[in-house]
Design an enzyme around this catalytic site. Structure first.
Site, PDB file in Angstrom:
ATOM      1  N   HIS A  53       0.818  -1.222   0.000  1.00 38.88           N
ATOM      2  CA  HIS A  53       0.000   0.000   0.000  1.00 38.88           C
ATOM      3  C   HIS A  53       0.849   1.267   0.000  1.00 38.88           C
ATOM      4  CE1 HIS A  53       0.562  -0.027   4.382  1.00 38.88           C
ATOM      5  NE2 HIS A  53       0.101   1.212   4.403  1.00 38.88           N
ATOM      6  N   LYS A 113       0.535   5.488  -2.033  1.00 38.96           N
ATOM      7  CA  LYS A 113       0.541   6.787  -1.345  1.00 38.96           C
ATOM      8  C   LYS A 113       0.960   7.886  -2.316  1.00 38.96           C
ATOM      9  CE  LYS A 113       1.447   4.898   3.243  1.00 38.96           C
ATOM     10  NZ  LYS A 113       0.472   5.299   4.230  1.00 38.96           N
ATOM     11  N   HIS A 165       7.628  -2.249   2.142  1.00 36.33           N
ATOM     12  CA  HIS A 165       7.507  -0.790   2.016  1.00 36.33           C
ATOM     13  C   HIS A 165       8.869  -0.095   1.891  1.00 36.33           C
ATOM     14  CE1 HIS A 165       3.570  -1.911   3.158  1.00 36.33           C
ATOM     15  NE2 HIS A 165       3.642  -1.708   4.456  1.00 36.33           N
TER      16      HIS A 165
HETATM   17  C1  BG6 Z   1       1.462  -2.369   7.386  1.00 41.94           C
HETATM   18  C2  BG6 Z   1       2.141  -3.075   8.517  1.00 41.94           C
HETATM   19  O1  BG6 Z   1       1.903  -2.872   6.166  1.00 41.94           O
HETATM   20  O2  BG6 Z   1       1.732  -0.978   7.445  1.00 41.94           O
HETATM   21  C3  BG6 Z   1       1.754  -2.468   9.846  1.00 41.94           C
HETATM   22  O3  BG6 Z   1       1.806  -4.444   8.507  1.00 41.94           O
HETATM   23  C4  BG6 Z   1       1.940  -0.968   9.834  1.00 41.94           C
HETATM   24  O4  BG6 Z   1       2.498  -3.055  10.902  1.00 41.94           O
HETATM   25  C5  BG6 Z   1       1.276  -0.362   8.626  1.00 41.94           C
HETATM   26  O5  BG6 Z   1       1.397  -0.435  11.024  1.00 41.94           O
HETATM   27  C6  BG6 Z   1       1.538   1.125   8.519  1.00 41.94           C
HETATM   28  O6  BG6 Z   1       0.847   1.678   7.436  1.00 41.94           O
HETATM   29  P1  BG6 Z   1       0.685   3.252   7.328  1.00 41.94           P
HETATM   30  O7  BG6 Z   1       0.038   3.448   6.005  1.00 41.94           O
HETATM   31  O8  BG6 Z   1      -0.129   3.690   8.480  1.00 41.94           O
HETATM   32  O9  BG6 Z   1       2.080   3.816   7.393  1.00 41.94           O
END
Ligand code: BG6
Length: 482
Positions: free
Chosen positions: A174, A178, A236
């Site tokens: 994801h 962003k 990520h």
């Molecule tokens: C997820 C992780 O992929 O991303 C989580 O599994 C983490 O542990 C989350 O909290 C954070 O996402 P964002 O978009 O809030 O930075």
């Protein structure tokens, strides 16, 4: 959608579907079928969607949007091992196609634990759900973790690719959805200013930080044994690294973009001594926003002797023409001082002997910081003369904030990604090669850590274990305090 009782579905996926509908980006015939074990009927599920949208949607509540969306909501009750439930799912979506004139295209969203993937994918095949009828498509969306090392990732890929062709598989990272992450491409390649200095001649080192102030919440079952490195560095942070370090792709299409990212991931080299070039920690009790919070080992569902890291830092080199000699430091942790994700290019000091002689002068440690979240934007840090008679220099910043420059709020990552699945637009989805290359980088590190016993404890609300600071200090550098 499989896994509709889960957190992700409630907090992100259902609200994103509503937001897309609200923005007029879904066709009126769009329909959503939930599949879960719960003894729900269509009405119960519609209520769950309703509540999650009311609570978590980004765009305002509009009765018309909801009426249109809810008319296409269905629910199928069943377990993943029950062929009859999948037959029922098939009947349900076929009825929907006929009733609503959907066009007959189906995307299967698997927001479920990876251990359930093989079963669900096999059931999709056996029930015929995965076979597209003429002029329609079938797509499958899978959420990370894509395995927990290279071997299991390959196995998972085998299972998926036995049933779905590569262009029908959408792996969600994801972070790639962003807005600020996509802006990296614009910042680098739509401008002439940055690219000439985007290399080891000017950049001393790069820091990629993903700090969270939250703990693991109710996710002990998933997180324990996984840890920070597998949870977010493998995907990520290595994706952020790839986008920061890659060459300009021939186009922003999926093939060219993925090819450039893969070249970088393939070039990544780990430090010779992993004891010196990595650090890990586990949160102890401490503070979060004025509230006392407990230790990781005291979280519900966590064994007293768990060695899972909640903080991980690694140093990597990219020994290619552009980056040789410029290390990339990646760190991620839970229960840190605040929530912030950023990419910081820290530049070499200016060679001016005059300014280097001035005591306390910090001139020359310029930094370009891409703030992924929160306060999305870009900051340039440079030295400026302090008003007065002396030639005194201090750091100042030049800031671009999305909130000030644009009136429209950025869409949530999942809005963009779900829309791209429906459009069949793949650039923001990593293919298996990227996933595999990332595991190749990470596997030696997690294997090494597994021989090292307990991670160092760090107090909740601080910036992680002393080990991580020492790792930087050995290189004569410090972590940024965002
Ligand atoms: C997820 C992780 O992929 O991303 C989580 O599994 C983490 O542990 C989350 O909290 C954070 O996402 P964002 O978009 O809030 O930075």
């Amino acid at each position: 959608m499989f896994g509709v009782t889960g957190d992700l579905a409630r907090k992100k996926l259902m609200p994103a579907v509503y937001d897309l509908a609200n923005r007029g980006l879904l066709p009126p015939a769009f329909a959503l079928t939930g599949f879960a074990r719960r003894e729900w009927d269509k009405q119960d599920f519609a209520e769950v969607v309703h509540d999650s949208v009311k609570k978590y949607a980004r765009t305002p509540w509009r009765e018309e949007t909801w009426e249109q969306l809810s008319a296409g909501i269905r629910f199928v009750q069943g377990t993943f091992d029950d062929p009859e439930a999948f037959a029922e799912l098939r009947r349900t979506v076929e009825e929907l196609d006929a009733e609503r004139g959907t066009g007959g295209n189906h995307a299967f969203y698997l927001s479920i634990p990876p251990s359930a993937f093989p079963q669900v994918i096999t059931q999709l095949r056996n029930s015929g759900l995965s076979d597209p009828k003429e002029n329609t498509w079938r797509r499958v969306v899978i959420e990370k973790p894509f395995g927990d090392n290279l071997e299991t990732a390959d196995q998972l890929n085998q299972v998926v690719s036995d049933v779905f062709p590569p262009d029908a598989v959408f792996r969600i990272d994801h972070y790639l959805g962003k807005e600020t992450v996509q802006n990296l491409l614009a910042l680098r390649f739509a401008n002439q200013l940055f690219e000439p200095i985007w290399n080891s001649q000017y950049v001393d080192h790069v820091q990629i930080t993903m700090a969270e102030d939250i703990g693991i919440g109710g996710r002990a079952g998933y997180y324990d044994g996984i840890g920070a490195a597998r949870d977010v560095i493998q995907n990520h942070l290595l994706q952020l690294l790839a986008l920061t370090a890659m060459e300009e792709p021939a186009s922003f299409g999926a093939v060219d973009l993925r090819t450039e990212k893969e070249k970088v991931l393939r070039a990544v080299a780990l430090p010779d001594d992993l004891a010196l070039g990595t650090a890990r920690g586990q949160y102890a009790a401490g503070w979060r926003g004025g509230e006392h919070v407990g230790a990781y080992l005291d979280e519900e569902g966590i064994a007293q002797d768990s060695t899972t890291e909640t903080y991980a830092a690694i140093k990597v080199n990219i020994p290619n023409r552009r980056w040789n000699g410029t290390p990339f430091y990646l760190r991620a942790g839970k229960r840190l001082g605040r929530r912030v994700t950023e990419i910081a290019l820290v530049f070499k000091k200016a060679p001016s002997p005059y300014f280097q002689q001035i005591e306390g002068s910090d001139v020359g440690t310029n930094a370009l910081v891409i703030r992924v979240q929160p306060d999305e934007g870009v900051t340039l840090k440079f030295g400026s003369k302090v008003p007065g008679t002396a030639m005194e220099v201090r750091d100042v910043t030049m800031d671009f904030a999305y909130g000030n420059a644009f009136t429209d709020e950025s869409p949530e990552a999942y809005e963009r990604l779900i829309l791209d699945v429906l459009l069949g637009d793949p650039p923001l989805f990593p293919r298996h090669e990227e996933v595999a290359l990332s595991w190749k980088i990470l596997d030696p590190i997690t294997e090494f850590w597994s021989t090292q016993g307990q991670p160092e404890q760090y107090r909740s609300g601080t910036w992680g274990p002393a080990q991580a600071d020492q790792m930087m200090a050995r290189d004569g550098r410090v972590w940024r305090r965002p």
